[in-house]
Design a protein around this motif. Structure first.
Motif, mmCIF file in Angstrom:
data_model
loop_
_atom_site.group_PDB
_atom_site.id
_atom_site.type_symbol
_atom_site.label_atom_id
_atom_site.label_comp_id
_atom_site.label_asym_id
_atom_site.label_seq_id
_atom_site.Cartn_x
_atom_site.Cartn_y
_atom_site.Cartn_z
ATOM 1 N N GLU A 36 0.894 -1.225 -0.086
ATOM 2 C CA GLU A 36 0.156 -0.063 0.060
ATOM 3 C C GLU A 36 1.004 1.235 -0.149
ATOM 4 O O GLU A 36 0.416 2.493 -0.652
ATOM 5 C CB GLU A 36 -0.912 -0.170 1.122
ATOM 6 C CG GLU A 36 -1.965 -1.093 1.187
ATOM 7 C CD GLU A 36 -3.258 -1.035 0.383
ATOM 8 O OE1 GLU A 36 -3.292 0.256 -0.328
ATOM 9 O OE2 GLU A 36 -3.954 -1.861 0.290
ATOM 10 N N ILE A 37 1.925 1.173 0.650
ATOM 11 C CA ILE A 37 2.811 2.461 0.797
ATOM 12 C C ILE A 37 4.349 1.996 0.746
ATOM 13 O O ILE A 37 4.626 0.936 0.793
ATOM 14 C CB ILE A 37 2.479 3.145 2.172
ATOM 15 C CG1 ILE A 37 3.018 2.468 3.391
ATOM 16 C CG2 ILE A 37 1.249 4.014 2.074
ATOM 17 C CD1 ILE A 37 3.084 2.951 4.581
ATOM 18 N N SER A 38 5.170 3.018 0.155
ATOM 19 C CA SER A 38 6.659 2.724 0.131
ATOM 20 C C SER A 38 7.308 3.005 1.691
ATOM 21 O O SER A 38 6.801 3.945 2.276
ATOM 22 C CB SER A 38 7.085 3.751 -0.748
ATOM 23 O OG SER A 38 6.792 3.326 -2.129
ATOM 24 N N GLY A 39 7.939 2.347 1.898
ATOM 25 C CA GLY A 39 8.580 2.427 3.146
ATOM 26 C C GLY A 39 10.262 2.873 3.028
ATOM 27 O O GLY A 39 10.688 2.821 1.889
ATOM 28 N N GLY A 40 10.531 3.258 4.039
ATOM 29 C CA GLY A 40 11.866 3.919 4.144
ATOM 30 C C GLY A 40 12.407 4.420 5.381
ATOM 31 O O GLY A 40 12.604 3.636 6.379
ATOM 32 N N SER A 41 12.493 5.916 5.511
ATOM 33 C CA SER A 41 12.452 6.528 6.710
ATOM 34 C C SER A 41 11.339 6.136 7.482
ATOM 35 O O SER A 41 10.190 5.986 6.892
ATOM 36 C CB SER A 41 12.652 7.948 6.329
ATOM 37 O OG SER A 41 13.669 8.304 5.618
ATOM 38 N N LEU A 42 11.935 5.786 8.738
ATOM 39 C CA LEU A 42 10.643 5.254 9.663
ATOM 40 C C LEU A 42 9.858 6.479 10.287
ATOM 41 O O LEU A 42 10.287 7.552 10.272
ATOM 42 C CB LEU A 42 11.189 4.755 10.849
ATOM 43 C CG LEU A 42 11.990 3.376 10.332
ATOM 44 C CD1 LEU A 42 12.597 2.445 11.800
ATOM 45 C CD2 LEU A 42 11.307 2.143 9.475
ATOM 46 N N GLY A 43 8.427 6.078 10.517
ATOM 47 C CA GLY A 43 7.656 7.201 11.272
ATOM 48 C C GLY A 43 6.531 7.685 10.355
ATOM 49 O O GLY A 43 5.957 8.523 10.779
ATOM 50 N N HIS A 44 6.462 7.115 9.314
ATOM 51 C CA HIS A 44 5.490 7.819 8.152
ATOM 52 C C HIS A 44 4.475 7.098 8.028
ATOM 53 O O HIS A 44 3.411 7.655 7.788
ATOM 54 C CB HIS A 44 6.289 7.843 6.779
ATOM 55 C CG HIS A 44 7.483 8.795 6.658
ATOM 56 N ND1 HIS A 44 8.119 8.655 5.511
ATOM 57 C CD2 HIS A 44 7.898 9.869 7.394
ATOM 58 C CE1 HIS A 44 9.209 9.510 5.756
ATOM 59 N NE2 HIS A 44 8.988 10.083 6.820
ATOM 60 N N GLY A 45 4.195 5.769 8.318
ATOM 61 C CA GLY A 45 2.926 4.965 8.020
ATOM 62 C C GLY A 45 1.938 5.302 9.051
ATOM 63 O O GLY A 45 0.715 5.298 8.402
ATOM 64 N N LEU A 46 2.058 5.644 10.224
ATOM 65 C CA LEU A 46 0.805 6.035 10.993
ATOM 66 C C LEU A 46 0.323 7.088 10.517
ATOM 67 O O LEU A 46 -1.040 7.304 10.667
ATOM 68 C CB LEU A 46 1.079 5.989 12.521
ATOM 69 C CG LEU A 46 0.139 5.847 13.405
ATOM 70 C CD1 LEU A 46 -0.813 4.467 13.166
ATOM 71 C CD2 LEU A 46 0.541 5.855 15.140
#
Length: 293
Positions: free
Chosen positions: A131-141
Motif C-alpha cells: 500500500e505504501i513505500s517504506g524507507g525512513s521510519l515514522g511515516h506509516g501511522l
C-alpha cells in the motif's frame, strides 16, 4: 477472497483449534518463503521476517486471515488497507502476499533482482498489495490516519492496519499521528507494533527507552492490547478484543522473537541484519520442514 472469519463466533472449540492449526501452518509457509528469498540474495532482514511471521499469518492466511481483500484484485476499493511503514520488513510482507495468493509463489525467487516486482525495500509502485513505500521510519501511522479519515468520509467499512517496529516509536511523527487518530476517534485504524527489542544501533532499550509501551499508547487515547506475537491463540484473542472496541483507534502490541522458528537463528547475537552463512539457509529450511512432519 480472504475475509474475516471471526466476526461471528466459531461453531465449536474444535473449529477454533482447526483454525489455529491452519494458521500455524500458514506462519511456517511464510517463514519458508522468507528464507527462500533470503537464500536467493544471500542476505536480507530474515530475523524480522521469521519473528513477525505469526502476526502476518493471522492477517493474510487464506480463508482464515483477518483482512478483507481480494488476491486477484489488490486494488479492490472495499479492501482493508495493510500499511508496512517498516520498509526493510518487505521480505516478510512478500512472503505473506505469496501465502495469500496476491503474488505467485514462484515469483519470490526474483526477490531483489533487476526488474523484479519485489525490491529489497518495500515500494508501492512495484508490488501488488504493497500500500505504501517504506524507507525512513515514522511515516506509516500518519498515512493510516489520513486513510482512516478518508474512508470514514466515504462511508466505507474498510479498515486500516499499520505494522510498525518498536524503533518507529523513537520518531516524533509516530506520536503526532497517534494523537491525531485519537482526536478524530478513528475506530477504523489499528496499529500493530512489533516489539523485538532491536534496532540498527543496538537494543531498543539502549538506543531510546520506550517502555512502558502499553501505558504510553493509552495515554495518547488508544485502546492498547499487548500479546505474545509468536502465539497464534493470543494474537486471535487480541484481535477479538480490538474488534469489539468502538471508542477510537486500537493498537496491538506484539512481543516477538527475532529469528523465531529456527533455533540457531533465534540465538544469534547480531540479529538486526542477521548474518547467515551460505550453508545455513538450507539448514533453516530443513528445520521448518521437520517441524511440519
Amino acid at each position: 477472497m480472504t475475509s474475516v472469519t471471526t466476526d461471528q463466533p466459531l461453531a465449536s472449540a474444535g473449529e477454533r483449534e482447526a483454525r489455529i492449526t491452519r494458521l500455524r501452518a500458514a506462519a511456517t509457509r511464510i517463514r519458508r518463503h522468507a528464507l527462500t528469498m533470503g537464500q536467493v540474495q544471500g542476505q536480507g532482514y530474515i530475523g524480522q521476517a521469521l519473528g513477525v511471521a505469526d502476526v502476518l499469518a493471522v492477517f493474510y492466511a487464506r480463508q482464515d486471515g483477518e483482512l478483507r481483500l481480494r488476491p486477484e484484485d489488490p486494488e479492490w476499493e472495499g479492501r482493508d488497507r495493510f500499511l508496512l511503514s517498516i520498509g526493510h520488513y518487505a521480505i516478510a510482507l512478500y512472503a505473506a502476499l505469496a501465502e495469500t495468493g496476491t503474488i505467485p509463489v514462484e515469483e519470490i525467487e526474483t526477490y531483489g533482482s533487476d526488474d523484479s516486482r519485489l525490491p529489497m525495500s518495500g515500494m508501492a509502485s512495484y508490488t501488488p498489495g504493497m500500500e505504501i513505500s517504506g524507507g525512513s521510519l515514522g511515516h506509516g501511522l500518519g498515512v493510516a490516519c489520513g486513510m482512516g479519515i478518508g474512508l470514514r468520509k466515504l462511508g466505507s467499512p474498510a479498515r486500516v492496519f499499520n505494522l510498525l517496529s518498536d524503533g518507529e516509536l523513537d520518531e516524533g511523527s509516530t506520536w503526532e499521528a497517534a494523537m491525531a487518530c485519537a482526536h478524530h476517534g478513528l475506530n477504523n485504524v489499528t496499529a500493530i507494533v512489533d516489539i523485538n527489542g532491536l534496532q540498527a544501533d543496538g537494543p531498543t532499550a539502549g538506543v531510546l527507552r520506550t517502555e512502558p509501551v502499553t501505558e504510553k499508547w493509552q495515554a495518547f487515547g488508544w485502546n492498547a492490547v499487548r500479546v505474545d506475537g509468536n502465539d497464534i491463540p493470543a494474537l486471535l484473542a487480541g484481535l477479538d478484543s480490538i474488534r469489539d472496541h468502538t471508542g477510537g483507534p486500537s493498537v496491538l502490541i506484539c512481543d516477538t522473537r527475532t529469528g523465531r522458528g529456527v533455533p540457531f537463528l533465534e540465538t544469534r547475537e547480531k540479529a538486526h541484519f542477521m548474518p547467515v552463512a551460505e550453508h545455513e539457509w538450507q539448514a533453516a529450511l530443513d528445520h521448518l520442514e521437520g517441524d511440519q512432519q
